[in-house]
Design a protein around this motif. Structure first.
Motif, PDB file in Angstrom:
ATOM      1  N   MET A 290       0.834  -1.202   0.000  1.00  0.00           N
ATOM      2  CA  MET A 290       0.000   0.000   0.000  1.00  0.00           C
ATOM      3  C   MET A 290       0.870   1.254   0.000  1.00  0.00           C
TER       4      MET A 290
ATOM      5  N   PHE B 205       0.877   5.635   7.831  1.00  0.00           N
ATOM      6  CA  PHE B 205      -0.583   5.578   7.896  1.00  0.00           C
ATOM      7  C   PHE B 205      -1.183   6.484   8.965  1.00  0.00           C
TER       8      PHE B 205
ATOM      9  N   GLN C  65      -6.456   0.139   7.606  1.00  0.00           N
ATOM     10  CA  GLN C  65      -7.669   0.351   6.824  1.00  0.00           C
ATOM     11  C   GLN C  65      -7.460   1.464   5.801  1.00  0.00           C
ATOM     12  N   SER C  66      -7.870   1.175   4.568  1.00  0.00           N
ATOM     13  CA  SER C  66      -7.836   2.196   3.514  1.00  0.00           C
ATOM     14  C   SER C  66      -9.146   2.106   2.747  1.00  0.00           C
ATOM     15  N   ASP C  67      -9.283   2.971   1.755  1.00  0.00           N
ATOM     16  CA  ASP C  67     -10.480   2.908   0.917  1.00  0.00           C
ATOM     17  C   ASP C  67     -10.504   1.637   0.082  1.00  0.00           C
ATOM     18  N   GLN C  68      -9.338   1.091  -0.228  1.00  0.00           N
ATOM     19  CA  GLN C  68      -9.247  -0.076  -1.098  1.00  0.00           C
ATOM     20  C   GLN C  68      -9.399  -1.406  -0.357  1.00  0.00           C
TER      21      GLN C  68
ATOM     22  N   VAL D 238      -1.088   4.507  -1.311  1.00  0.00           N
ATOM     23  CA  VAL D 238      -2.468   4.417  -0.846  1.00  0.00           C
ATOM     24  C   VAL D 238      -2.487   4.845   0.619  1.00  0.00           C
ATOM     25  N   LYS D 239      -3.237   5.874   0.908  1.00  0.00           N
ATOM     26  CA  LYS D 239      -3.333   6.373   2.287  1.00  0.00           C
ATOM     27  C   LYS D 239      -4.395   5.576   3.042  1.00  0.00           C
ATOM     28  N   GLY D 240      -4.211   5.546   4.320  1.00  0.00           N
ATOM     29  CA  GLY D 240      -5.145   4.855   5.182  1.00  0.00           C
ATOM     30  C   GLY D 240      -4.843   5.207   6.625  1.00  0.00           C
ATOM     31  N   LYS D 241      -5.310   4.375   7.510  1.00  0.00           N
ATOM     32  CA  LYS D 241      -5.096   4.598   8.934  1.00  0.00           C
ATOM     33  C   LYS D 241      -4.812   3.260   9.590  1.00  0.00           C
TER      34      LYS D 241
ATOM     35  N   SER E  38      -8.432  -3.645   3.706  1.00  0.00           N
ATOM     36  CA  SER E  38      -7.983  -3.559   5.089  1.00  0.00           C
ATOM     37  C   SER E  38      -7.496  -4.928   5.552  1.00  0.00           C
TER      38      SER E  38
END
Length: 112
Positions: free
Chosen positions: A17, A91, A59-62, A22-25, A64
């Protein structure tokens, strides 16, 4: 949500990611782990650290991923945190409650 069998798999997922930007948390929870039944008597467990569970969700939009790790020595937790430091930074790490983590794992809480 994908379930990670080990730390290496979690790190591979995160690195992919990160490579794609790819951003996420990353959500982290650490709590005492309660065993369903007592395996050892109180005499045998005297002086031992309680069993802890570290749970992590990236977790990301794509996609997790979920990972959990049982430990009873602080050095084990420190070692994992050192290995995940770069991932935590990328993240953005959020420490969450047991209830919030349970909701994430069950897919009930998809927004931060």
């Amino acid at each position: 949500m994908k379930y990670s069998a080990n730390l290496h798999e979690l790190k591979d997922f995160a690195k992919k990611m990160m490579d794609k930007m790819v951003k996420g948390k990353i959500y982290v929870n650490q709590a005492n782990h309660n065993l369903e039944e007592l395996i050892l008597s109180d005499e045998d467990t005297a002086g031992r650290q309680p069993l802890q569970m570290l749970r992590i969700v990236i977790q990301s939009d794509q996609e997790s991923i979920y990972y959990e790790y049982l430990f009873n020595e602080a050095v084990d937790l420190e070692e994992i945190n050192v290995q995940l430091e770069e991932i935590y930074t990328f993240f953005g790490k959020e420490i969450v409650s047991v209830d919030y983590m349970n909701e994430l794992i069950q897919g009930k809480n998809t927004n931060s």
